[in-house]
Design an enzyme around this catalytic site. Structure first.
Site, short mmCIF file in Angstrom:
data_model
loop_
_atom_site.label_atom_id
_atom_site.label_comp_id
_atom_site.label_asym_id
_atom_site.label_seq_id
_atom_site.Cartn_x
_atom_site.Cartn_y
_atom_site.Cartn_z
N SER A 1 -24.45 -39.58 10.58
CA SER A 1 -23.18 -40.12 10.08
C SER A 1 -22.16 -40.15 11.21
O SER A 1 -21.33 -41.05 11.29
CB SER A 1 -22.66 -39.31 8.88
OG SER A 1 -22.22 -38.03 9.28
N LYS B 1 -17.88 -29.92 6.06
CA LYS B 1 -17.92 -29.45 4.68
C LYS B 1 -17.51 -27.98 4.56
O LYS B 1 -17.22 -27.50 3.47
CB LYS B 1 -19.32 -29.65 4.11
CG LYS B 1 -19.71 -31.09 3.98
CD LYS B 1 -18.83 -31.81 2.99
CE LYS B 1 -19.37 -33.18 2.67
NZ LYS B 1 -18.64 -33.85 1.61
C1 LIG Z 1 -23.31 -35.42 7.49
C2 LIG Z 1 -22.24 -35.96 6.59
N1 LIG Z 1 -21.45 -36.94 7.05
C3 LIG Z 1 -20.48 -37.48 6.29
C4 LIG Z 1 -20.27 -37.07 4.99
C5 LIG Z 1 -19.19 -37.72 4.19
O1 LIG Z 1 -18.03 -36.91 4.08
P1 LIG Z 1 -17.12 -36.91 2.80
O2 LIG Z 1 -17.87 -36.20 1.71
O3 LIG Z 1 -15.88 -36.20 3.19
O4 LIG Z 1 -16.88 -38.34 2.41
C6 LIG Z 1 -21.07 -36.05 4.48
C7 LIG Z 1 -20.90 -35.57 3.11
O5 LIG Z 1 -21.21 -36.02 2.10
C8 LIG Z 1 -22.06 -35.46 5.30
O6 LIG Z 1 -22.84 -34.46 4.87
#
Ligand SMILES: Cc1ncc(COP(=O)(O)O)c(C=O)c1O
Length: 339
Positions: free
Chosen positions: A287, A47
């Protein structure tokens, strides 16, 4: 020649791609897995890229400046931390609306970066759960009404979110694999990372396969581990089922670059996280674990022998110590057989 940076913002991006060779050997994987370690970004996640891009593109358009603008966002996670860090580094005040139940690590990091935290009541979020992700918009509009010279960064719909990954994350993966990537795997929160990376890679090589990691909806609804909110997947949610895309699909998601959606359980996610810690000395967040679990499943397939699989690993497990993410739970993990 010496090298002294002028600001933390100069350290965003160029994160390493690391092949998990000991993991490949231990599990007898047929494909190769190289993880993109996004926790090497200075505020700790992928991010950082979008926070910086969104701020600097708005600056370039003359829409904001530190002397007159207060940045505003509503988020429970890494975007807030990245915005708070770079707002501080650039001299902007930053107001952040926070969901109830946010982990203590996040709250403390936001405090450390001097963010002005506005707790949002569960009742104000009822609409989001009822109507879907678009209901976030009125919440942010309300913050804007209460913030003189406020500028909302709108990560769910701001095209500079996708641009950050199209201009940087995608090209980095392409260059670091010498164009040899076969499969890219990521999850969806705002959709920006999979959209930007997937679009870039497919333009370079149309048969790169893009797989979306989807948390098992049952695990999200009924967490299998005590004390873990939203099933513990943090930042990613299911966007697609047998009926197609659902109401939690954000504007920034790009279904046209997606080849496959695969569900993953929290047990598989935990197992992947702990295998990575055990064999590679790398501790990632949930994630990341979810995308890694899918990478492992793909790498076990005969059809993927010799293929290069790149899961995006958004953040570090240290961000989830209050949930004991590091603790192996044999009662659920022993049942996981990736084969
Ligand atoms: C830890 C984490 N993994 C994955 C994501 C997903 O990424 P994106 O917002 O680019 O879809 C986020 C964000 O929302 C996140 O904070």
């Amino acid at each position: 020649m010496g090298k002294i940076y002028n600001s933390i913002t100069e350290l965003v991006g160029h994160t390493p791609l690391v092949e998990f060779k000991r993991l490949e050997e231990a599990l007898g994987l047929k494909g190769r897995i190289a993880g993109k370690l996004e926790y090497f970004n200075p505020a700790g996640s992928h991010k950082d890229r979008i926070a910086l891009e969104i701020i600097e593109q708005a600056e370039a358009r003359g829409e904001i400046s530190p002397d007159k603008t207060t940045l505003v966002e509503f988020t429970s996670g890494n975007t807030g931390i990245a915005l708070a860090s770079f707002a501080a580094a650039k001299g902007y005040p930053f107001r952040i609306g926070l969901q109830p139940g946010v982990s203590v690590e996040r709250l403390k990091l936001l405090e450390a970066y001097n963010a002005d935290i506005i707790p949002v009541e569960p009742d104000d979020l009822a609409e989001v759960y009822e109507k879907g992700i678009e209901a976030f918009e009125p919440i942010i509009k309300k913050f804007l009404e209460d913030t003189p010279n406020g500028y909302a960064t709108y990560q769910l719909s701001n095209p500079d979110n996708i641009k950050a990954h199209y201009d940087h994350t995608g090209p980095e993966i392409w260059d670091d694999t010498d164009g040899k990537i076969d499969i890219f795997i990521g999850g969806v929160g705002t959709g920006g990372s999979t959209h930007g990376v997937g679009k870039f890679l497919k333009e370079k090589k149309s048969d790169v396969k893009v797989i979306i990691t989807q948390p098992n909806p049952d695990d999200v609804a009924n967490p299998i581990v005590d004390g873990v909110p939203d099933g513990g997947f943090h930042g990613i949610h299911p966007v697609h089922d047998d009926n197609g895309l659902n109401a939690m699909t954000p504007d920034n998601f790009g279904p046209e670059v997606v080849d496959e959606y695969q569900d993953i359980s929290y047990a598989e996610t935990l197992k992947a996280i702990h295998l990575l810690g055990k064999y590679e000395g790398i501790f990632v967040g949930a994630s990341s674990g979810a995308s890694l679990a899918i990478a492992i499943k793909e790498a076990l397939k005969e059809e993927n022998a010799g293929k290069l699989i790149v899961p995006l690993l958004p953040d570090n497990g240290e961000r989830y110590l209050s949930e004991d993410l590091q603790r192996v739970r044999p009662e659920v993990e022993d049942k996981v057989d990736f084969k």
